[in-house]
Design a protein around this motif. Structure first.
Motif, PDB file in Angstrom:
ATOM      1  N   TYR A   1      19.050  -1.635 -16.077  1.00 54.27           N
ATOM      2  CA  TYR A   1      18.453  -1.633 -14.989  1.00 54.27           C
ATOM      3  C   TYR A   1      17.117  -1.991 -15.837  1.00 54.27           C
ATOM      4  N   PHE A   2      16.072  -2.777 -14.532  1.00 52.76           N
ATOM      5  CA  PHE A   2      14.489  -2.064 -14.501  1.00 52.76           C
ATOM      6  C   PHE A   2      14.313  -2.397 -13.451  1.00 52.76           C
ATOM      7  N   ARG A   3      13.506  -1.647 -12.918  1.00 56.20           N
ATOM      8  CA  ARG A   3      12.523  -1.951 -11.853  1.00 56.20           C
ATOM      9  C   ARG A   3      11.396  -2.206 -11.066  1.00 56.20           C
ATOM     10  N   PHE A   4      10.392  -3.998 -10.523  1.00 61.98           N
ATOM     11  CA  PHE A   4       9.754  -3.692 -10.738  1.00 61.98           C
ATOM     12  C   PHE A   4       8.439  -2.648  -9.893  1.00 61.98           C
ATOM     13  N   ALA A   5       7.027  -3.024 -10.541  1.00 60.28           N
ATOM     14  CA  ALA A   5       6.264  -2.434  -9.833  1.00 60.28           C
ATOM     15  C   ALA A   5       6.323  -2.829  -7.769  1.00 60.28           C
ATOM     16  N   PHE A   6       5.522  -2.455  -7.041  1.00 57.25           N
ATOM     17  CA  PHE A   6       6.022  -3.102  -5.596  1.00 57.25           C
ATOM     18  C   PHE A   6       4.485  -3.823  -6.083  1.00 57.25           C
ATOM     19  N   ALA A   7       4.578  -5.190  -5.112  1.00 59.89           N
ATOM     20  CA  ALA A   7       3.908  -6.070  -4.919  1.00 59.89           C
ATOM     21  C   ALA A   7       3.353  -6.261  -3.746  1.00 59.89           C
ATOM     22  N   HIS A   8       2.128  -6.524  -3.269  1.00 57.66           N
ATOM     23  CA  HIS A   8       1.259  -6.319  -2.075  1.00 57.66           C
ATOM     24  C   HIS A   8       0.804  -7.992  -1.272  1.00 57.66           C
ATOM     25  N   PHE A   9       1.004  -8.163  -2.858  1.00 64.25           N
ATOM     26  CA  PHE A   9       0.615  -9.893  -2.505  1.00 64.25           C
ATOM     27  C   PHE A   9      -1.307 -10.011  -1.877  1.00 64.25           C
ATOM     28  N   GLY A  10      -1.951  -8.389  -2.828  1.00 60.75           N
ATOM     29  CA  GLY A  10      -3.623  -9.328  -2.066  1.00 60.75           C
ATOM     30  C   GLY A  10      -4.159  -8.665  -0.518  1.00 60.75           C
ATOM     31  N   THR A  11      -2.438  -8.244  -0.064  1.00 57.64           N
ATOM     32  CA  THR A  11      -3.113  -7.549   1.346  1.00 57.64           C
ATOM     33  C   THR A  11      -2.424  -6.104   1.072  1.00 57.64           C
ATOM     34  N   PRO A  12      -2.600  -4.972   0.661  1.00 54.02           N
ATOM     35  CA  PRO A  12      -2.519  -4.066   0.171  1.00 54.02           C
ATOM     36  C   PRO A  12      -2.194  -3.342   2.099  1.00 54.02           C
ATOM     37  N   GLN A  13      -3.229  -3.315   3.114  1.00 56.13           N
ATOM     38  CA  GLN A  13      -2.706  -2.646   3.701  1.00 56.13           C
ATOM     39  C   GLN A  13      -1.897  -3.857   5.288  1.00 56.13           C
ATOM     40  N   LYS A  14      -1.703  -4.863   4.802  1.00 58.55           N
ATOM     41  CA  LYS A  14      -0.835  -5.746   5.787  1.00 58.55           C
ATOM     42  C   LYS A  14       0.438  -6.025   5.640  1.00 58.55           C
ATOM     43  N   ARG A  15       0.858  -5.892   6.877  1.00 57.51           N
ATOM     44  CA  ARG A  15       3.035  -5.354   7.190  1.00 57.51           C
ATOM     45  C   ARG A  15       3.097  -6.794   6.639  1.00 57.51           C
TER      46      ARG A  15
ATOM     47  N   PHE B   1      11.206  -1.477   0.467  1.00 57.19           N
ATOM     48  CA  PHE B   1       9.923  -1.265   0.794  1.00 57.19           C
ATOM     49  C   PHE B   1       8.634  -0.307   0.930  1.00 57.19           C
ATOM     50  N   ASN B   2       7.402  -0.637   0.971  1.00 53.22           N
ATOM     51  CA  ASN B   2       6.487   1.033   1.494  1.00 53.22           C
ATOM     52  C   ASN B   2       6.579   2.410   0.241  1.00 53.22           C
ATOM     53  N   TYR B   3       6.770   1.224  -0.853  1.00 53.57           N
ATOM     54  CA  TYR B   3       6.780   2.756  -2.161  1.00 53.57           C
ATOM     55  C   TYR B   3       8.404   3.230  -2.248  1.00 53.57           C
ATOM     56  N   ASN B   4       9.343   2.620  -1.826  1.00 53.01           N
ATOM     57  CA  ASN B   4      10.471   3.643  -1.235  1.00 53.01           C
ATOM     58  C   ASN B   4      10.044   4.780  -0.362  1.00 53.01           C
ATOM     59  N   ASP B   5       9.516   4.599   0.606  1.00 53.19           N
ATOM     60  CA  ASP B   5       8.564   5.677   1.645  1.00 53.19           C
ATOM     61  C   ASP B   5      10.723   5.765   1.959  1.00 53.19           C
ATOM     62  N   PRO B   6      11.421   6.567   2.504  1.00 51.55           N
ATOM     63  CA  PRO B   6      12.180   6.864   3.387  1.00 51.55           C
ATOM     64  C   PRO B   6      12.479   6.428   4.303  1.00 51.55           C
ATOM     65  N   ASN B   7      11.196   7.072   5.581  1.00 46.89           N
ATOM     66  CA  ASN B   7      11.033   6.201   6.546  1.00 46.89           C
ATOM     67  C   ASN B   7      11.061   4.838   6.964  1.00 46.89           C
TER      68      ASN B   7
ATOM     69  N   GLY C   1       7.176  -4.211   5.465  1.00 48.13           N
ATOM     70  CA  GLY C   1       6.846  -3.213   4.292  1.00 48.13           C
ATOM     71  C   GLY C   1       5.262  -3.958   4.316  1.00 48.13           C
ATOM     72  N   ARG C   2       4.608  -2.687   3.658  1.00 47.63           N
ATOM     73  CA  ARG C   2       3.090  -3.141   3.616  1.00 47.63           C
ATOM     74  C   ARG C   2       3.394  -3.643   2.039  1.00 47.63           C
ATOM     75  N   ASN C   3       4.617  -3.617   1.036  1.00 51.72           N
ATOM     76  CA  ASN C   3       4.618  -3.996  -0.109  1.00 51.72           C
ATOM     77  C   ASN C   3       6.002  -4.426  -0.223  1.00 51.72           C
ATOM     78  N   VAL C   4       6.313  -4.641  -1.362  1.00 53.02           N
ATOM     79  CA  VAL C   4       7.928  -4.837  -2.022  1.00 53.02           C
ATOM     80  C   VAL C   4       8.656  -4.487  -3.163  1.00 53.02           C
ATOM     81  N   ALA C   5       9.349  -4.287  -3.804  1.00 53.23           N
ATOM     82  CA  ALA C   5       9.235  -4.407  -5.659  1.00 53.23           C
ATOM     83  C   ALA C   5      11.441  -4.376  -5.354  1.00 53.23           C
TER      84      ALA C   5
END
Length: 526
Positions: free
Chosen positions: A405-419, A443-449, A493-497
């Protein structure tokens, strides 16, 4: 109707990164990795397997599963007990050492078409850890010698037939390390003494004939050559370099302190474009400067230092894979694992491309690299439970599935606070055969919420994953040169991995090159 979809590409590059802050880490890096490696041509490649070895027919060289099982069953361990204490490739053949069943002696074996055969040697004490080198001291076609030391017996030479032990006059201890410099054999003792032979005569340590020695001043952890041919005397708390070409220089004690603050870990040093070794700071390279005879050192383990800190004191061996431009360090398993962990550094030319992590099913005691008569690279390892394994061979771990397995780093595509509302991902993969994979977006750094992504099927990750995942969305594709695998996404989410997972004993390696992500912008995060 206006199309508001956006497209972004994530390139699989940079490798494992456990240190860079979340907002700064590049999306194509890996936050977790098991049994992938960096490809020098780009991308992340599922590793090859390994299989037992004794010189008989290889299980992976047949496509018939029944025949492979018969071949695997025919291959045996070298007779004895405990770990394989040393492996070496000499004259295109694999040799190994293992203690006897009653633990009172150590025996030497060589491969054959019928399995391991014993090599005649003097009585050898058990319990050593062997280091080897090969050298041709007389520049004739038949003069190549295998040389070894293990800390429990005298050093030896072996010409393929005759095993000769080396006596150092006045020395009652046994050498643990060795190196050849300018046709002189150097023997290193753990207590700090270093002796060198008469030139061209590896068994002659008589001072009358030009042999000599010196004290290094600390406990030795290795003797190694720099790319320029100087001898690195590695110690636990410092590193020195012996300059010069012969006894006239060495007699003047031209042993210069290179680093008196930190030393090198035993069996960690590897010579590639520079000398690389593990110390208390992490992985370090010893680089030649423009001024002849001088060296500088610097750490190269940025991004994987947490891995190294957690495994301090667990290193067992290291090896270079020339075929893959890799340096590999092997560690005893941490508490949650049973087999060896490997940290692999991949290079493109002289440039470090990045790191990856592998986990084997077996604990490796020793690893060495050599060449077969065909010129093909062979890497062999001795395991704690007495097998000799050929690494980078086959599609399984000695018949058992490879979990990867591998897990990508979270990507926000230049807008870290935009959903963002994520729609789909298209993965560009090169596969040599049929491959079945599972992918899960986070999504959202794997926030359980944030809620779990909907899946079509439910699969459970075995072995206890670091990210506590349970659901997987599966996709399958058949063999093509390059394939595009589509994963439908329905999440915001704001980001995805993405986490990529698989488990197979028959799949050939595949390579992930990049991912195309499609999404639409939403409102700002409040």
């Amino acid at each position: 109707m206006r199309d508001n979809r956006r497209e972004a590409i994530i390139r699989c590059e940079g490798g494992l990164d456990l240190e860079t802050p979340a907002l700064s880490v590049k999306p194509g890096r890996m936050l977790a990795c098991k049994n992938y490696e960096l490809n020098t041509l780009g991308g992340y490649t599922r590793i090859e397997g390994y299989e037992r070895y004794d010189g008989q027919l290889s299980p992976s060289d047949t496509s018939d599963e029944a025949e492979a099982a018969v071949r695997r069953a025919a291959i045996s361990k070298p007779p004895g007990s405990g770990p394989v204490r040393g492996v070496w490739v000499f004259g295109g053949q694999v040799f190994c050492f293992r203690d006897t069943s009653d633990g009172t002696e150590c025996k030497m074996f060589k491969e054959s078409s019928s399995g391991w055969t014993e090599v005649a040697t003097p009585a050898l004490n058990p319990g050593g850890t062997y280091s080897f080198t090969s050298n041709n001291f007389h520049a004739t076609a038949t003069a190549e010698l295998m040389l070894g030391a293990d800390g429990a017996n005298p050093a030896f030479t072996f010409d393929g037939t005759t095993f000769t032990q080396i006596t150092v006059p006045g020395e009652t201890d046994f050498p643990k390390f060795l190196a050849v410099v300018n046709n002189y054999l150097f023997l290193g003792y753990e207590t700090g003494m270093v002796y060198y032979s008469a030139v061209g005569e590896p068994a002659d340590f008589d001072p009358i004939n030009g042999a000599g020695g010196f004290g290094a001043g600390d406990y030795l952890t290795g003797l190694h050559l720099t790319v320029g041919g100087s001898l690195v005397v590695m110690m636990r708390n410092r590193i020195s370099i012996l300059y010069g070409s012969g006894p006239e220089d060495w007699a003047n004690k031209d042993l210069r302190n290179h680093d008196d603050k930190v030393g090198g870990v035993a069996y960690s040093a590897l010579s590639y474009n520079d000398l690389y070794y593990l110390d208390d700071r992490g992985l370090t390279s010893l680089q030649a400067t423009q001024a002849y005879g001088n060296f500088s050192s610097g750490t190269i383990s940025q991004g994987v230092n947490p891995f190294l800190r957690d495994r301090r004191g667990l290193l067992t061996d290291a090896v270079v894979s020339g075929r893959k431009n890799q340096l590999r360090w092997y560690f005893n398993p941490i508490a949650s694992l049973t087999g060896s962990e490997i940290l692999t550094a991949t290079f493109s030319g002289n440039q470090l491309v990045g790191y990856s992590r592998q986990v084997y099913n077996h604990k490796l005691f020793c690893v060495e690299r050599g060449e077969l008569p065909s010129g093909e690279e062979i890497i062999v390892a001795g395991t704690e439970d007495g097998w000799v394994m050929r690494l980078d061979k086959g599609t399984s771990f000695d018949g058992e599935p490879i979990e990867y397995y591998f897990r990508f780093a979270f990507a926000h595509f230049g807008t870290p606070q935009k959903r963002k509302h994520f729609l789909k991902a298209i993965f560009n993969i090169q596969a040599a055969g049929a491959v079945s994979l599972r992918v899960k977006p986070l999504f959202n750094y794997n926030d359980p919420n944030s809620g779990a992504h909907r899946v079509d099927e439910l699969d459970i990750i075995g072995g206890g994953s670091a990210w506590d995942e349970g659901n997987w969305n599966e996709f399958v594709w058949s063999a093509q040169v390059n394939s595009e695998a589509l994963a439908e996404i329905a999440g915001t989410g704001r980001n995805v991995a993405f986490v990529i997972y698989g488990n197979s004993a028959s799949e050939r390696p595949h390579t992930f090159f990049d991912a195309l992500i499609y999404y639409t912008l939403r409102n700002w995060q409040r």
